[in-house]
Design a protein around this motif. Sequence first.
Motif, PDB file in Angstrom:
ATOM      1  N   VAL A  39       0.843  -1.202   0.000  1.00 46.01           N
ATOM      2  CA  VAL A  39       0.000   0.000   0.000  1.00 46.01           C
ATOM      3  C   VAL A  39       0.876   1.249   0.000  1.00 46.01           C
ATOM      4  CG1 VAL A  39      -1.625   1.334   1.390  1.00 46.01           C
ATOM      5  CG2 VAL A  39      -1.995  -1.106   1.047  1.00 46.01           C
ATOM      6  N   HIS A  40       1.956   1.229   0.782  1.00 44.70           N
ATOM      7  CA  HIS A  40       2.870   2.374   0.807  1.00 44.70           C
ATOM      8  C   HIS A  40       3.487   2.589  -0.561  1.00 44.70           C
ATOM      9  CE1 HIS A  40       6.727   4.440   1.488  1.00 44.70           C
ATOM     10  NE2 HIS A  40       6.095   5.058   2.459  1.00 44.70           N
ATOM     11  N   ASP A  41       3.914   1.496  -1.201  1.00 46.03           N
ATOM     12  CA  ASP A  41       4.554   1.609  -2.505  1.00 46.03           C
ATOM     13  C   ASP A  41       3.579   2.136  -3.560  1.00 46.03           C
ATOM     14  OD1 ASP A  41       7.200   0.708  -3.884  1.00 46.03           O
ATOM     15  OD2 ASP A  41       5.621   0.036  -5.244  1.00 46.03           O
ATOM     16  N   LEU A  42       2.311   1.713  -3.461  1.00 47.66           N
ATOM     17  CA  LEU A  42       1.340   2.094  -4.490  1.00 47.66           C
ATOM     18  C   LEU A  42       0.646   3.419  -4.200  1.00 47.66           C
ATOM     19  CD1 LEU A  42      -0.355  -1.370  -5.161  1.00 47.66           C
ATOM     20  CD2 LEU A  42       0.998  -0.060  -6.785  1.00 47.66           C
ATOM     21  N   PHE A  43       0.268   3.642  -2.942  1.00 41.28           N
ATOM     22  CA  PHE A  43      -0.623   4.761  -2.639  1.00 41.28           C
ATOM     23  C   PHE A  43      -0.002   5.857  -1.780  1.00 41.28           C
ATOM     24  CE2 PHE A  43      -3.245   0.921  -3.111  1.00 41.28           C
ATOM     25  CZ  PHE A  43      -4.035   1.313  -4.162  1.00 41.28           C
ATOM     26  N   LEU A  44       0.763   5.478  -0.757  1.00 38.89           N
ATOM     27  CA  LEU A  44       1.207   6.466   0.212  1.00 38.89           C
ATOM     28  C   LEU A  44       2.476   7.192  -0.206  1.00 38.89           C
ATOM     29  CD1 LEU A  44       0.510   4.493   3.506  1.00 38.89           C
ATOM     30  CD2 LEU A  44      -0.995   6.024   2.233  1.00 38.89           C
ATOM     31  N   ARG A  45       3.383   6.468  -0.856  1.00 41.51           N
ATOM     32  CA  ARG A  45       4.635   7.112  -1.255  1.00 41.51           C
ATOM     33  C   ARG A  45       4.388   8.178  -2.302  1.00 41.51           C
ATOM     34  NH1 ARG A  45       9.287   3.376  -3.575  1.00 41.51           N
ATOM     35  NH2 ARG A  45       7.798   3.236  -5.279  1.00 41.51           N
ATOM     36  N   GLY A  46       3.374   7.937  -3.117  1.00 38.31           N
ATOM     37  CA  GLY A  46       3.038   8.910  -4.149  1.00 38.31           C
ATOM     38  C   GLY A  46       4.017   8.896  -5.305  1.00 38.31           C
ATOM     39  N   LEU A  47       3.742   9.721  -6.267  1.00 42.42           N
ATOM     40  CA  LEU A  47       4.636   9.856  -7.418  1.00 42.42           C
ATOM     41  C   LEU A  47       5.851  10.689  -7.014  1.00 42.42           C
ATOM     42  CD1 LEU A  47       1.810  10.646  -9.982  1.00 42.42           C
ATOM     43  CD2 LEU A  47       3.059   8.495  -9.800  1.00 42.42           C
ATOM     44  N   THR A  48       6.997  10.255  -7.477  1.00 42.68           N
ATOM     45  CA  THR A  48       8.244  10.916  -7.068  1.00 42.68           C
ATOM     46  C   THR A  48       8.512  12.164  -7.907  1.00 42.68           C
ATOM     47  OG1 THR A  48       9.451   9.402  -8.516  1.00 42.68           O
ATOM     48  CG2 THR A  48       9.300   8.820  -6.183  1.00 42.68           C
ATOM     49  N   THR A 146      17.263   7.775 -18.714  1.00 46.41           N
ATOM     50  CA  THR A 146      17.178   7.570 -17.272  1.00 46.41           C
ATOM     51  C   THR A 146      18.530   7.138 -16.718  1.00 46.41           C
ATOM     52  OG1 THR A 146      16.573   5.241 -17.425  1.00 46.41           O
ATOM     53  CG2 THR A 146      14.785   6.856 -17.522  1.00 46.41           C
ATOM     54  N   ASP A 147      18.679   7.289 -15.410  1.00 49.03           N
ATOM     55  CA  ASP A 147      19.934   6.878 -14.767  1.00 49.03           C
ATOM     56  C   ASP A 147      20.153   5.371 -14.878  1.00 49.03           C
ATOM     57  OD1 ASP A 147      17.719   6.471 -13.150  1.00 49.03           O
ATOM     58  OD2 ASP A 147      18.788   6.798 -11.276  1.00 49.03           O
ATOM     59  N   VAL A 148      19.058   4.590 -14.872  1.00 51.86           N
ATOM     60  CA  VAL A 148      19.189   3.136 -15.007  1.00 51.86           C
ATOM     61  C   VAL A 148      19.722   2.783 -16.393  1.00 51.86           C
ATOM     62  CG1 VAL A 148      17.931   0.938 -15.010  1.00 51.86           C
ATOM     63  CG2 VAL A 148      17.365   2.708 -13.326  1.00 51.86           C
ATOM     64  N   PHE A 149      19.158   3.416 -17.431  1.00 46.95           N
ATOM     65  CA  PHE A 149      19.634   3.173 -18.792  1.00 46.95           C
ATOM     66  C   PHE A 149      21.088   3.629 -18.942  1.00 46.95           C
ATOM     67  CE2 PHE A 149      20.242   4.417 -23.234  1.00 46.95           C
ATOM     68  CZ  PHE A 149      19.755   3.305 -23.903  1.00 46.95           C
ATOM     69  N   TRP A 150      21.413   4.742 -18.336  1.00 43.72           N
ATOM     70  CA  TRP A 150      22.786   5.270 -18.400  1.00 43.72           C
ATOM     71  C   TRP A 150      23.781   4.274 -17.802  1.00 43.72           C
ATOM     72  CZ3 TRP A 150      25.162   8.180 -13.950  1.00 43.72           C
ATOM     73  CH2 TRP A 150      26.442   8.655 -14.271  1.00 43.72           C
ATOM     74  N   ARG A 151      23.394   3.666 -16.672  1.00 47.26           N
ATOM     75  CA  ARG A 151      24.317   2.719 -16.028  1.00 47.26           C
ATOM     76  C   ARG A 151      24.372   1.385 -16.762  1.00 47.26           C
ATOM     77  NH1 ARG A 151      21.745   4.699 -11.339  1.00 47.26           N
ATOM     78  NH2 ARG A 151      20.483   2.809 -11.269  1.00 47.26           N
ATOM     79  N   PRO A 181      11.698   7.402 -13.821  1.00 48.79           N
ATOM     80  CA  PRO A 181      10.365   7.790 -13.351  1.00 48.79           C
ATOM     81  C   PRO A 181       9.686   6.637 -12.609  1.00 48.79           C
ATOM     82  CG  PRO A 181      10.662   8.276 -15.696  1.00 48.79           C
ATOM     83  CD  PRO A 181      11.794   7.393 -15.293  1.00 48.79           C
ATOM     84  N   PRO A 182       8.666   6.931 -11.812  1.00 50.48           N
ATOM     85  CA  PRO A 182       7.949   5.864 -11.110  1.00 50.48           C
ATOM     86  C   PRO A 182       7.277   4.905 -12.087  1.00 50.48           C
ATOM     87  CG  PRO A 182       6.826   7.978 -10.863  1.00 50.48           C
ATOM     88  CD  PRO A 182       8.147   8.266 -11.471  1.00 50.48           C
ATOM     89  N   VAL A 183       7.201   3.636 -11.691  1.00 48.22           N
ATOM     90  CA  VAL A 183       6.622   2.605 -12.551  1.00 48.22           C
ATOM     91  C   VAL A 183       5.187   2.945 -12.927  1.00 48.22           C
ATOM     92  CG1 VAL A 183       5.932   0.175 -12.610  1.00 48.22           C
ATOM     93  CG2 VAL A 183       8.139   0.818 -11.659  1.00 48.22           C
ATOM     94  N   ALA A 184       4.447   3.555 -11.989  1.00 49.15           N
ATOM     95  CA  ALA A 184       3.039   3.844 -12.234  1.00 49.15           C
ATOM     96  C   ALA A 184       2.834   4.875 -13.345  1.00 49.15           C
ATOM     97  CB  ALA A 184       2.375   4.354 -10.949  1.00 49.15           C
ATOM     98  N   TRP A 185       3.879   5.593 -13.721  1.00 43.03           N
ATOM     99  CA  TRP A 185       3.701   6.669 -14.696  1.00 43.03           C
ATOM    100  C   TRP A 185       3.918   6.196 -16.125  1.00 43.03           C
ATOM    101  CZ3 TRP A 185       1.188  10.842 -13.666  1.00 43.03           C
ATOM    102  CH2 TRP A 185       1.244  11.946 -14.526  1.00 43.03           C
ATOM    103  N   TRP A 186       5.047   5.515 -16.387  1.00 42.68           N
ATOM    104  CA  TRP A 186       5.342   5.052 -17.741  1.00 42.68           C
ATOM    105  C   TRP A 186       5.613   3.549 -17.824  1.00 42.68           C
ATOM    106  CZ3 TRP A 186       8.063  10.145 -17.797  1.00 42.68           C
ATOM    107  CH2 TRP A 186       7.460  11.049 -18.691  1.00 42.68           C
TER     108      TRP A 186
END
Length: 806
Positions: A39-48, A146-151, A181-186
């Motif tokens: 729930v924290h990961d999906l709802f409470l943490r919110g979009l970064t 993204t930083d992940v792609f860069w690494r 970006p957050p998984v929920a966005w793209w």
Amino acid sequence: MIDLRFALRQLLKSPGFSALAIITLALGIGVNTAIFSLVHDLFLRGLTFENPDRLVIVEAEAKERNLEHLPMSIPRFWHFRDAQTVFSNIAADTGANYIMTGAGDPVQTFGAEITANYMQTLGVRPILGRLFCPEEEMKADVALVTDVFWRTRLGSDPNVVGRSLTLNGVATTVVGVIKKPPVAWWGPDAAIFTAKPFQLQGMKHERLMRGLSFLRVVGRLKPGLTIEQARAAMPVLAQSYRAQWPDNADNSWAPVLVTAMQNALGNLRDPFVLLLAAVAAVLLIACSNVANLLLVRFSGRRREIALRMALGASRRGVVRLFVFESTLISLIAGAVGVALALWLVSLAPTLAADNLPLEKSIGLNPSVLIFTLALSLLTGIAMGLYPAWQSSRADLVDGLKEGGRSVSGSKGQQNFRRGLVAAQVGLSVVLLAGAALLIASFVRLSNQEAGFKPNGIWTGIVGLPAARYPDNAAIARFSEGLQSELKNTPGIETAAMTDGLPLTGSSSASPYSRAEGNPLPLNQRPLGLTRAISPGLLNTLAIPLLSGRDFNAGDGVDKPLVVLLSKATAQRLFPNDNPIGKRMWFGTDNSTGYLTEIVGVVGDVRSLKLDQQNEVEFYRPFAQRTAPGMWVVIKSNAKLEATTRLVKSALNQIDSGIPIIQPASMDDIVAQSLGQRRLTMALLGGFAAIALILAMVGIYGAVAFTVEQRTGEIGVRMALGAQTADVLRLVVRQGMSPVIIGLVIGLAAALALGRLLTAQLYEVSATNPLFLSGTAALLAVVGLCACLIPARRAIAINPIEALRNE
């Protein structure tokens, strides 16, 4: 500290009690921590993003035509962007695929085409380099990575800014690196972003300006402005757009604003509210079990309590001592529960099958660990306070007597224990009934006919770069060449192409209208699910042709336009007529669209969801409605890896610079489409099983303790002539009375809370009497078994021994 050390010694002196209490609580705390983590990961943490609560998505709807969550067209976005006064910034994006070449084998990556101000609107700042400049939009070949792609793909190149990447055959300069970006966005694999959002490969600009909608639009509210105030400003914008673009297909749509979080998470809130309620019930059952054990344990220490108070200990000190014991148990259980939670959350992405916006590896962050610590402390205090307070009220003189017979506790304590048992049973009824309904629903949905046969079907995606395949004719030639090559490949039975595969979430819709009579104006036409398919797809997926003909090689780019209807579509649009030979308008061109002839009717396919029938679905020839991204569909008896090699070999004969994306079996795709339901069912089923075990242990413990404390009374009864059956009835009746009360309360609660489950069920009623009565019967049998074991021990009591001990 002295009391704390004494409490620890007391727990070590009773390892059996301590282990049972810790395991019981660890189950409750562990599952609560796991669900809170999700729930924290999906709802409470919110979009970064920066102040994500200020971000809104601008959608559209036309409720009179059952159209919801509609994206924006280019002219509509431009109009809203230039005329609005409620957003400090407004931007648009559309998903994109990129083929990166020139650095070894071709690599397919995902991302989006975004407006130049997009990242500024979200509040994203670059890690390296810069963001897009306004003058680069639609004019420069530049990219953010993204930083992940860069690494992972660029080897953490320190000189990445200014580096040239070949994307879709075009040299593109990297201008900046941003945080993933957050998984929920793209989604989980977004890696590259470019600045050409107002174009679609193979689509002419004139057609795009007719209201073809494909943009997601996000706005940042101005400081001090609420979303309700922004909503109030939308109708004026819609009216002025309608006046400026009177012939566009989307000018009758009403604008709708939703928060960015609502848009990202969709309809996930209800199932997670259900899971939160379930884990809360499990924790309550676990706490009531341990509270019952503590009450028994503290009642058995009446002599110790009396001695302490006789030597000057205060009642508050005695209560503190016992609360320390319960809190220690809870804290140790919390530590064990964290290990259980780590295991559970590691299973969540697999069970969800990528159908939830979760990171591939979920951990327990500091917020979750703080939650676990707080939960453990509160649980320990809450479950220990009442038993400790009740036990400290013992009569001092009676407690000091060696043979005191009141160790079973007061009548209030006995009622409290029975109340705990009834509460456990009631909560277990609710959980078991919910789990039974979800399992039955999942089984029915899993057995639902999808309208096609997934067995032996291999699928994979091929994306065509615009530099080499700029128009429909080039895409059609590639498709026909690849299909021909695949058909001639040994080991492949049939091969076909489509722009959207069932149950994958890939779909598009077109405005449509019957051509006979008075066709509806373009801006009043409904949207119909439309798929482009090559000849042979129906045969490959075993979709039945009910009447007319299938597509063939003659349905080419420059040939008369044709269409197939699903059975439901034919019944809806031509209820009393044969649709074969009739004509329809499609698309947004020339105020009428494309005039198309109906040549066949096919079976219904559950394309979007297994639990959803499509009222309208059209099939167009792939050559007449091309797409740069296509699904390759193969029927083969070979294994997935072997078929992938065969397809790659055939693809290399056509274009060796194109990779195969996401090869998978159709069986896996069907299974993945049930991911969210599988996760909910598995978790709730597991929680129900835990509740059943805990309830059984609780009932057994309560009855066993009662029998033990009434040994003398039972001996007297038997000495005075009571029969074995009489004693058995006495014990079972008293043990089952709280169970029956709990069953009644639980069934009433299950009926009342059934509406929470309705949205999660498929062809199963939330008040199904069979499941509710079956659940009650199961718990009644479990309760009876838990009572019979100590009851059998009671009838084995030797009256003489019992009276001698007394």
